[in-house]
Scaffold this motif. Structure first.
Motif, PDB file in Angstrom:
ATOM      1  N   GLU A 118      40.622  34.596  39.623  1.00 41.18           N
ATOM      2  CA  GLU A 118      40.100  33.993  40.816  1.00 41.18           C
ATOM      3  C   GLU A 118      40.168  32.331  40.806  1.00 41.18           C
ATOM      4  N   VAL A 119      40.829  31.879  41.578  1.00 40.96           N
ATOM      5  CA  VAL A 119      40.926  30.420  41.580  1.00 40.96           C
ATOM      6  C   VAL A 119      40.540  29.834  42.979  1.00 40.96           C
ATOM      7  N   LYS A 120      39.583  29.079  42.708  1.00 35.88           N
ATOM      8  CA  LYS A 120      38.696  28.533  43.934  1.00 35.88           C
ATOM      9  C   LYS A 120      38.362  27.062  43.796  1.00 35.88           C
ATOM     10  N   LYS A 165      32.729  23.240  51.700  1.00 33.74           N
ATOM     11  CA  LYS A 165      33.161  24.572  51.856  1.00 33.74           C
ATOM     12  C   LYS A 165      33.697  24.877  50.379  1.00 33.74           C
ATOM     13  N   ASN A 166      34.234  26.068  50.249  1.00 34.94           N
ATOM     14  CA  ASN A 166      34.889  26.709  49.053  1.00 34.94           C
ATOM     15  C   ASN A 166      36.313  26.922  49.565  1.00 34.94           C
ATOM     16  N   ILE A 167      37.358  26.602  48.788  1.00 33.23           N
ATOM     17  CA  ILE A 167      38.663  26.695  49.142  1.00 33.23           C
ATOM     18  C   ILE A 167      39.312  27.687  48.382  1.00 33.23           C
ATOM     19  N   ASP A 168      39.658  28.798  48.811  1.00 34.31           N
ATOM     20  CA  ASP A 168      40.752  29.947  48.077  1.00 34.31           C
ATOM     21  C   ASP A 168      42.031  29.443  47.797  1.00 34.31           C
ATOM     22  N   LEU A 169      42.365  29.410  46.582  1.00 27.54           N
ATOM     23  CA  LEU A 169      43.788  29.186  46.162  1.00 27.54           C
ATOM     24  C   LEU A 169      44.598  30.603  45.464  1.00 27.54           C
ATOM     25  N   SER A 170      45.734  30.754  45.885  1.00 30.36           N
ATOM     26  CA  SER A 170      46.679  31.995  45.640  1.00 30.36           C
ATOM     27  C   SER A 170      47.861  31.376  44.927  1.00 30.36           C
ATOM     28  N   TRP A 171      48.616  32.525  44.004  1.00 36.99           N
ATOM     29  CA  TRP A 171      49.471  32.241  43.389  1.00 36.99           C
ATOM     30  C   TRP A 171      50.765  32.058  44.253  1.00 36.99           C
ATOM     31  N   VAL A 172      51.577  30.951  43.936  1.00 31.96           N
ATOM     32  CA  VAL A 172      52.861  30.907  44.979  1.00 31.96           C
ATOM     33  C   VAL A 172      54.270  30.963  44.087  1.00 31.96           C
ATOM     34  N   SER A 173      54.142  30.653  42.676  1.00 31.52           N
ATOM     35  CA  SER A 173      55.116  30.602  41.839  1.00 31.52           C
ATOM     36  C   SER A 173      54.632  30.487  40.581  1.00 31.52           C
ATOM     37  N   GLY A 191      46.344  26.261  48.244  1.00 25.17           N
ATOM     38  CA  GLY A 191      45.595  26.960  49.185  1.00 25.17           C
ATOM     39  C   GLY A 191      45.279  25.638  50.169  1.00 25.17           C
ATOM     40  N   SER A 192      44.908  25.751  51.440  1.00 25.94           N
ATOM     41  CA  SER A 192      44.648  24.801  52.360  1.00 25.94           C
ATOM     42  C   SER A 192      43.500  24.914  53.316  1.00 25.94           C
ATOM     43  N   ASP A 193      43.264  23.797  54.194  1.00 24.29           N
ATOM     44  CA  ASP A 193      42.143  23.666  55.057  1.00 24.29           C
ATOM     45  C   ASP A 193      42.263  22.530  55.816  1.00 24.29           C
ATOM     46  N   MET A 194      41.775  22.440  56.704  1.00 26.52           N
ATOM     47  CA  MET A 194      41.515  21.335  57.846  1.00 26.52           C
ATOM     48  C   MET A 194      40.481  20.405  57.178  1.00 26.52           C
ATOM     49  N   ILE A 195      40.949  18.996  57.152  1.00 30.68           N
ATOM     50  CA  ILE A 195      40.229  17.811  56.935  1.00 30.68           C
ATOM     51  C   ILE A 195      40.168  16.920  58.206  1.00 30.68           C
ATOM     52  N   ASN A 196      39.275  16.676  58.743  1.00 33.37           N
ATOM     53  CA  ASN A 196      39.285  16.064  60.097  1.00 33.37           C
ATOM     54  C   ASN A 196      38.251  14.712  60.223  1.00 33.37           C
ATOM     55  N   THR A 197      37.865  14.606  58.891  1.00 36.19           N
ATOM     56  CA  THR A 197      36.712  13.445  58.859  1.00 36.19           C
ATOM     57  C   THR A 197      36.994  12.552  57.753  1.00 36.19           C
ATOM     58  N   ALA A 198      36.974  11.212  57.881  1.00 37.71           N
ATOM     59  CA  ALA A 198      37.122  10.338  56.823  1.00 37.71           C
ATOM     60  C   ALA A 198      35.955  10.403  55.865  1.00 37.71           C
ATOM     61  N   GLY A 199      36.031   9.998  54.570  1.00 39.38           N
ATOM     62  CA  GLY A 199      34.983  10.105  53.546  1.00 39.38           C
ATOM     63  C   GLY A 199      35.595   9.959  52.176  1.00 39.38           C
ATOM     64  N   ASN A 200      34.561   9.985  51.182  1.00 41.29           N
ATOM     65  CA  ASN A 200      34.948   9.989  49.911  1.00 41.29           C
ATOM     66  C   ASN A 200      34.746  11.790  49.497  1.00 41.29           C
ATOM     67  N   TYR A 201      36.066  12.315  49.066  1.00 41.34           N
ATOM     68  CA  TYR A 201      35.966  13.663  48.729  1.00 41.34           C
ATOM     69  C   TYR A 201      36.258  13.888  47.143  1.00 41.34           C
ATOM     70  N   GLU A 202      35.704  14.938  46.789  1.00 44.43           N
ATOM     71  CA  GLU A 202      35.675  15.347  45.490  1.00 44.43           C
ATOM     72  C   GLU A 202      35.948  16.763  45.553  1.00 44.43           C
ATOM     73  N   LEU A 203      37.009  17.308  44.837  1.00 49.95           N
ATOM     74  CA  LEU A 203      37.444  18.726  44.664  1.00 49.95           C
ATOM     75  C   LEU A 203      37.181  19.150  43.251  1.00 49.95           C
ATOM     76  N   THR A 204      36.471  20.149  42.886  1.00 50.72           N
ATOM     77  CA  THR A 204      36.118  20.764  41.526  1.00 50.72           C
ATOM     78  C   THR A 204      37.010  22.226  41.703  1.00 50.72           C
ATOM     79  N   LEU A 205      38.017  22.456  41.077  1.00 51.03           N
ATOM     80  CA  LEU A 205      38.690  23.418  40.846  1.00 51.03           C
ATOM     81  C   LEU A 205      38.688  24.127  39.809  1.00 51.03           C
ATOM     82  N   TYR A 206      38.189  25.597  39.814  1.00 51.57           N
ATOM     83  CA  TYR A 206      38.314  26.481  38.686  1.00 51.57           C
ATOM     84  C   TYR A 206      38.995  27.926  38.779  1.00 51.57           C
ATOM     85  N   ALA A 207      39.320  28.306  37.461  1.00 53.37           N
ATOM     86  CA  ALA A 207      39.934  29.600  37.452  1.00 53.37           C
ATOM     87  C   ALA A 207      39.046  30.381  36.542  1.00 53.37           C
ATOM     88  N   TYR A 208      39.131  31.793  36.934  1.00 55.90           N
ATOM     89  CA  TYR A 208      38.031  32.789  36.260  1.00 55.90           C
ATOM     90  C   TYR A 208      38.504  33.963  36.169  1.00 55.90           C
TER      91      TYR A 208
END
Length: 254
Positions: free
Chosen positions: A192-194, A205-213, A219-236
């Motif tokens: 599980e990669v999220k 929100k949570n973002i699902d990532l999947s294997w491509v190679s 993974g992808s999602d829409m980001i339509n507002t300005a701001g300071n973003y933080e992404l914590t990505l985990y594998a389990y």
């Protein structure tokens, strides 16, 4: 004074003579995977006298990650080694003059601080009684994760991404550097990669990532507002309990 000096020198000399060279093979193995060798920069090994914390030997493992079939596919039988002459390890030489209780610590991976873990064990070393062959194996749990997109502290214009899929991308490998493939020995379908996305310190929100190679997850999602973003990505991985995390901050501006 001269007599005292000679007596001290003789005492020191006798102590040096009584010390016995003792060899110990130390290996670091990734949990549910292979050994940590030269291809990943090695694992750092430290052997200390437990009583006074004096370092008796120190160095990095080197060699191959080992034989995949032997380590991952062959049933383990008592007395049969899963390491061969090429398998990564650190051959420590310790000079001791009496049985010595030691701490053996493994730190790995050296080049990926966010994934770095320290594992240790304690044991007695006996002068002249070498521990060779498979040696002492310490297991390192986890995954090495590197977020590739977005980049750390990247500034992104809102007009370039608004109403478009925003790409999240990460490289994930086992702690030995072993590859993760779809349907492979280290099967991406079982991991599980999220991504956990925050904006201005608040969960979005949570973002699902999947294997491509090989080793690459997206993974992808829409980001339509300005701001300071933080992404914590985990594998389990539920079967083994292996986990890994990487984190990145980036800025979306008007």
């Amino acid at each position: 004074m001269k007599t005292l000096f000679l007596a001290t020198a003789l005492l020191f000399s006798s102590l040096m003579v009584s010390a016995t060279e003792t060899k110990v093979m130390i290996r670091a193995k990734a949990k549910d995977a292979k050994f940590i060798g030269s291809s990943l920069g090695g694992a750092h090994i430290i052997i200390r006298n437990k009583l006074n914390q004096r370092i008796l030997a120190e160095g990095n493992t080197s060699g191959s990650t080992g034989n995949t079939d032997l380590i991952m596919k062959t049933p383990k039988v008592r007395g049969n080694s899963i390491a061969d002459e090429q398998t990564g390890g650190f051959l420590a030489t310790v000079d001791i003059d009496e049985p010595t209780f030691v701490t053996i610590e493994v730190i790995s991976p050296l080049s990926n601080r966010q994934a770095q873990a320290a594992v240790s064990t304690e044991m007695w070393l006996i002068p002249g009684k070498n521990i060779l062959g498979e040696g002492i194996i310490l297991e390192i749990p986890g995954y090495i994760i590197d977020i590739l997109k977005p980049r750390t502290h990247q500034y992104i214009g809102l007009n370039t991404i608004k109403n478009k899929p925003f790409l999240f991308q990460a490289n994930i490998v086992m702690m030995c550097g072993c590859v993760i493939e779809k349907g492979g020995i280290w099967n991406s379908d079982e991991i599980e990669v999220k991504g956990i996305l925050k904006k201005d310190g608040k969960f979005i929100k949570n973002i699902d990532l999947s294997w491509v190679s090989t080793n690459l997850f997206e993974g992808s999602d829409m980001i339509n507002t300005a701001g300071n973003y933080e992404l914590t990505l985990y594998a389990y991985h539920a079967k083994t309990g292996n986990t890994g995390v990487d984190k990145v901050n980036y800025v979306v501006f008007e």
